[in-house]
Design a protein around this motif. Structure first.
Motif, PDB file in Angstrom:
ATOM      1  N   LEU A  63      45.245 -10.157  81.431  1.00  0.00           N
ATOM      2  CA  LEU A  63      44.362  -8.993  81.485  1.00  0.00           C
ATOM      3  C   LEU A  63      44.852  -7.973  80.454  1.00  0.00           C
ATOM      4  CD1 LEU A  63      41.933  -7.826  83.071  1.00  0.00           C
ATOM      5  CD2 LEU A  63      43.583  -6.659  84.541  1.00  0.00           C
ATOM      6  N   ILE A  64      44.447  -8.158  79.185  1.00  0.00           N
ATOM      7  CA  ILE A  64      44.946  -7.298  78.107  1.00  0.00           C
ATOM      8  C   ILE A  64      43.781  -6.748  77.264  1.00  0.00           C
ATOM      9  CG2 ILE A  64      47.274  -8.232  77.919  1.00  0.00           C
ATOM     10  CD1 ILE A  64      46.273 -10.104  75.707  1.00  0.00           C
ATOM     11  N   PRO A  65      42.855  -6.017  77.886  1.00  0.00           N
ATOM     12  CA  PRO A  65      41.705  -5.498  77.127  1.00  0.00           C
ATOM     13  C   PRO A  65      42.079  -4.475  76.066  1.00  0.00           C
ATOM     14  CG  PRO A  65      41.784  -4.505  79.304  1.00  0.00           C
ATOM     15  CD  PRO A  65      42.799  -5.605  79.298  1.00  0.00           C
ATOM     16  N   PHE A  66      43.258  -3.839  76.198  1.00  0.00           N
ATOM     17  CA  PHE A  66      43.699  -2.859  75.211  1.00  0.00           C
ATOM     18  C   PHE A  66      44.832  -3.395  74.347  1.00  0.00           C
ATOM     19  CE2 PHE A  66      41.824  -0.338  78.650  1.00  0.00           C
ATOM     20  CZ  PHE A  66      40.928   0.441  77.930  1.00  0.00           C
ATOM     21  N   PRO A  83      47.099   3.041  71.671  1.00  0.00           N
ATOM     22  CA  PRO A  83      47.750   4.258  72.170  1.00  0.00           C
ATOM     23  C   PRO A  83      46.804   5.161  72.948  1.00  0.00           C
ATOM     24  CG  PRO A  83      47.279   4.482  69.831  1.00  0.00           C
ATOM     25  CD  PRO A  83      46.919   3.074  70.205  1.00  0.00           C
ATOM     26  N   GLY A  84      45.487   4.892  72.867  1.00  0.00           N
ATOM     27  CA  GLY A  84      44.517   5.723  73.568  1.00  0.00           C
ATOM     28  C   GLY A  84      44.086   5.174  74.914  1.00  0.00           C
ATOM     29  N   THR A  85      44.861   4.234  75.469  1.00  0.00           N
ATOM     30  CA  THR A  85      44.478   3.602  76.733  1.00  0.00           C
ATOM     31  C   THR A  85      44.308   4.614  77.859  1.00  0.00           C
ATOM     32  OG1 THR A  85      45.588   1.536  76.117  1.00  0.00           O
ATOM     33  CG2 THR A  85      45.157   1.888  78.458  1.00  0.00           C
ATOM     34  N   ARG A 106      47.343  -2.325  80.911  1.00  0.00           N
ATOM     35  CA  ARG A 106      48.127  -1.683  79.855  1.00  0.00           C
ATOM     36  C   ARG A 106      48.996  -2.643  79.061  1.00  0.00           C
ATOM     37  NH1 ARG A 106      47.997   3.914  80.496  1.00  0.00           N
ATOM     38  NH2 ARG A 106      46.971   4.589  82.413  1.00  0.00           N
ATOM     39  N   GLY A 107      48.738  -3.948  79.178  1.00  0.00           N
ATOM     40  CA  GLY A 107      49.394  -4.903  78.303  1.00  0.00           C
ATOM     41  C   GLY A 107      50.586  -5.627  78.870  1.00  0.00           C
ATOM     42  N   GLN A 108      50.888  -5.422  80.151  1.00  0.00           N
ATOM     43  CA  GLN A 108      52.041  -6.080  80.755  1.00  0.00           C
ATOM     44  C   GLN A 108      51.688  -7.409  81.417  1.00  0.00           C
ATOM     45  OE1 GLN A 108      55.153  -4.777  80.231  1.00  0.00           O
ATOM     46  NE2 GLN A 108      53.936  -3.384  78.967  1.00  0.00           N
TER      47      GLN A 108
END
Length: 470
Positions: free
Chosen positions: A399-402, A410-412, A393-395
């Motif tokens: 590992l930032i596929p979204f 926003p649709g993760t 989820r971007g933290q």
């Protein structure tokens, strides 16, 4: 007269060498990169899969490189550390999407959508709306029955085709499109095979979407005819805002049409492509497939079909999805543009510079991933809390596929729910027979969501006997 002339020559010489030194010093402040050609810049170095080309260039020139695509200055970041600098430390300078293009203008009704809108009040309003209502937890919970119905329809379609060669890329596209369509406008566009095939083409080729799918007529007809639905879909929420004179931000018809198009195309393609890559990896790694089946059989059994509420109890399945997104990220490149000049990692990044975060390369970085090209979901379970607690989820910037930061997808949550449960259904319910040597190739095709170059075609057969009633 000789002295003024001599003085003038001396001043001119000083100015000349000072200008050369100034340009040289400022040039060194830019990130390194290959020599550009006149007019085309570095376009000759790029293929239909630019994320792979950027990766090769980063190996030679470093984690942050400077390129010209034509006359447009660009910066490419290819490591987790560089991505964090751009997306977190200097986020306010890199929150815009790239400059407007002809293709985007045609697809978004004149840049009236959410995905490509510039960072500002309109974009902030839609982002808040997405997180609180359109794609928030309440909306996702409300549409759980819809997702369950579409999963069961998907299972029935595959059962009906048991023993036949099936293009699972197309089936996944139909599944995810039906879910997103029903959440968006309360009906699907695949009630028969002809419409199903047409929608696949529309999503796969968004350039045809505007011409072949009259969203304007479809939207307003839906509102006028009313219905007996128990709750509002995304379109209803947007239309309520359109009609509300006291709304924080006034939306017009083009805003709504463009937003619905964003949801239909982006929401369909990312989930479908991820499920297809996950299936490809499982076919090529039978040990992983059998381990996943053992987990599902142990937790769920064979008398009922896996559901979304079961996913929390299936850690190996979760690891499979993470590993799929690591190697085959839903978006291989994150696109941004600098709204002002800034200094990042010691490099001067001018305003209006396009930024590419190479998510594909970051997921294959040997500094953060042992044997990065190996599909090994165990890495998220066996390597201690530092790996098992990683999310997508971007933290965690390796590992930032979204994406990450303000413009994280926003649709993760919706995508993860769809991918987890339907990949689990495929593992639990069916055996898959692939012709030839029993494996599938892993060649990529150009596209914003990393599609496969060749579809997965295999023959499904029911694995559960008797098959649970649905």
């Amino acid at each position: 007269m000789a002295f003024p002339i001599l003085l003038l020559c001396l001043v001119s010489t000083i100015v000349f060498f000072a200008s050369i030194l100034w340009r040289k010093q400022n040039k060194t402040l830019l990130p390194p990169g290959p020599i550009a050609l006149p007019i085309i810049g570095h376009l000759h170095l790029l293929s239909p899969t630019p994320h792979q080309d950027f990766h090769k260039l980063s190996i030679r020139y470093g984690p942050i490189i400077h390129l010209f695509l034509g006359s447009v200055p660009c910066v490419v970041a290819s490591t987790a550390e560089a991505a964090k600098e751009f997306l977190k430390t200097h986020e306010t300078s890199f929150s815009n999407r790239p400059a407007k293009t002809v293709a985007v203008e045609a697809l978004t009704y004149g840049f009236q959508d959410f995905l490509f809108a510039p960072y500002g009040p309109y974009w902030k309003f839609l982002k808040k709306l997405c997180m609180s209502e359109l794609l928030g937890g309440h909306m996702l919970d409300m549409f759980l029955p819809v997702r369950m119905q579409e999963t069961r329809r998907f299972i029935k379609r595959v059962l009906h085709k048991a023993g036949e060669a099936v293009d699972f890329g197309g089936e996944f596209m139909t599944l995810s499109n039906n879910i997103v369509s029903r959440m968006s406008v309360s009906q699907t566009s695949s009630e028969n095979e002809d419409e199903d095939e047409e929608m696949r083409k529309l999503v796969a080729d968004t350039a045809e979407l505007v011409g072949k799918f009259n969203i304007s007529d479809f939207i307003w007809k839906n509102k006028e005819t009313g219905g007996t639905r128990r709750f509002k879909d995304m379109l209803d929420v947007l239309l309520d805002i359109f009609e509300d004179e006291n709304s924080e931000m006034k939306l017009d018809k083009d805003n709504i049409k463009a937003f619905i198009m964003d949801i239909l195309v982006a929401g369909t393609d990312t989930s479908a492509v991820t499920m297809e890559w996950g299936m490809a990896e499982l076919i090529n790694n039978p040990r992983v497939l059998e381990k996943a089946r053992h987990e599902i059989d142990s937790v769920i059994g064979k008398s009922r079909i896996v559901e979304e509420s079961d996913i929390v109890n299936l850690p190996y399945l979760q690891a499979i999805v993470k590993e799929t997104l690591r190697i085959h990220p839903a978006g291989p490149l994150i696109f941004r543009e600098s709204s002002r000049s800034d200094v990042v990692c010691g490099y001067n990044i001018p305003a209006k510079t396009r930024l590419f975060i190479n998510v594909w390369a970051i997921g294959r970085d040997p500094i953060h991933w042992e044997s990065p090209l190996e599909f090994r979901p165990e890495r998220f379970i066996e390597n201690g809390p530092s790996q098992s607690q990683l999310d997508v989820r971007g933290q965690h910037y390796h590992l930032i596929p979204f994406g990450s930061g303000t413009r994280v997808c926003p649709g993760t949550s919706l995508a993860l729910q769809v991918v987890h449960v339907n990949l689990a259904v495929m593992i639990q319910c069916f055996q898959w027979k692939v012709y030839g040597n029993g494996t599938v190739d892993m060649e990529e095709k150009s596209g914003i969501t990393l599609p496969r170059a060749h579809p997965i075609v295999c023959v499904p057969s029911p694995r559960l006997n008797p098959f649970p009633s649905m």
